[in-house]
Design an enzyme around this catalytic site. Structure first.
Site, mmCIF file in Angstrom:
data_model
loop_
_atom_site.group_PDB
_atom_site.id
_atom_site.type_symbol
_atom_site.label_atom_id
_atom_site.label_comp_id
_atom_site.label_asym_id
_atom_site.label_seq_id
_atom_site.Cartn_x
_atom_site.Cartn_y
_atom_site.Cartn_z
ATOM 1 N N GLY A 10 -20.144 23.485 -12.091
ATOM 2 C CA GLY A 10 -19.200 23.723 -11.005
ATOM 3 C C GLY A 10 -19.122 22.483 -10.147
ATOM 4 N N GLY A 11 -18.106 22.427 -9.319
ATOM 5 C CA GLY A 11 -17.934 21.280 -8.434
ATOM 6 C C GLY A 11 -18.993 21.233 -7.345
ATOM 7 C CB SER A 12 -19.602 18.613 -4.838
ATOM 8 O OG SER A 12 -20.439 18.423 -3.732
ATOM 9 C CB SER A 13 -20.061 22.230 -1.705
ATOM 10 O OG SER A 13 -20.705 21.103 -1.150
ATOM 11 N N GLY A 15 -21.985 26.228 -5.133
ATOM 12 C CA GLY A 15 -23.035 27.233 -5.050
ATOM 13 C C GLY A 15 -23.999 27.269 -6.212
ATOM 14 C CE LYS A 16 -23.233 22.333 -9.629
ATOM 15 N NZ LYS A 16 -22.447 22.093 -8.404
ATOM 16 C CB SER A 17 -28.381 24.221 -5.627
ATOM 17 O OG SER A 17 -28.013 22.997 -6.210
ATOM 18 C CG ASP A 37 -27.204 17.471 -6.184
ATOM 19 O OD1 ASP A 37 -26.218 16.847 -6.619
ATOM 20 O OD2 ASP A 37 -27.099 18.486 -5.468
#
Length: 177
Positions: A10-13, A15-17, A37
């Protein structure tokens, strides 16, 4: 065969983490998380072949690609050695990035997960985080999914990380996306 690797794209921000942390809490057995990251943080300040433009554009060169390939092979070796893994990545190359991962993860049972989030929601998270170049979330929201085939898709703009993780975990435990 039981799922050995979960790949979150998914793109940055998007919610993957957060989903990865929740997956570790809801899945049986221990799962290790490897995120792009951490790779970027491990790189030297200059000469790593990755540039973040003021408008949020991310450009990678051959130096970065070589380091990323080595990182991916190391992650794959960990899975081949028996560890269960969650990979948190941003497929800047869309389907071509997935193809690279397919190559290094060949022979492993992989669950491909698309983490979607409306560009406006991701942009708001990006501002709140304060640790990203503004504009990156909006630029990446859709391009990272182009040409990518998923087993499961979740939308963090419509569901919290824990609910998304439970949907993914259900596919892992049941063995069917």
């Amino acid at each position: 065969m039981a799922t050995q690797v979960i790949v979150l794209n998914g793109g940055s921000s998007s919610g993957k983490s957060g989903i990865a942390r929740c997956l570790q809490a809801v899945l049986p057995d221990p799962w290790l998380v490897f995120g792009v990251d951490a790779l970027i943080e491990a790189m030297p300040g200059t000469g790593a072949g990755i540039e973040f433009a003021a408008d949020g554009e991310v450009n990678v060169g051959p130096e970065f690609m070589a380091l990323e390939a080595a990182w991916a092979r190391g992650i794959a070796a960990t899975a081949y050695a028996g560890a269960r893994l969650i990979i948190d990545d941003v497929f800047l190359g869309g389907g071509a990035t997935q193809d690279r991962w397919r190559g290094v993860l060949d022979g492993l049972d992989v669950l491909w997960v698309g983490v979607r989030c409306d560009a406006e929601v991701a942009a708001g998270r990006e501002i709140a985080r304060g640790d990203r170049v503004r504009g990156m979330a909006e630029k990446q929201a859709e391009i990272v999914h182009q040409g990518v085939v998923y087993d499961v898709e979740v939308d963090t703009g419509r569901a919290e990380a824990l609910e998304c993780a439970r949907s993914i975990a259900e596919a892992v435990v049941s063995g069917s996306p």
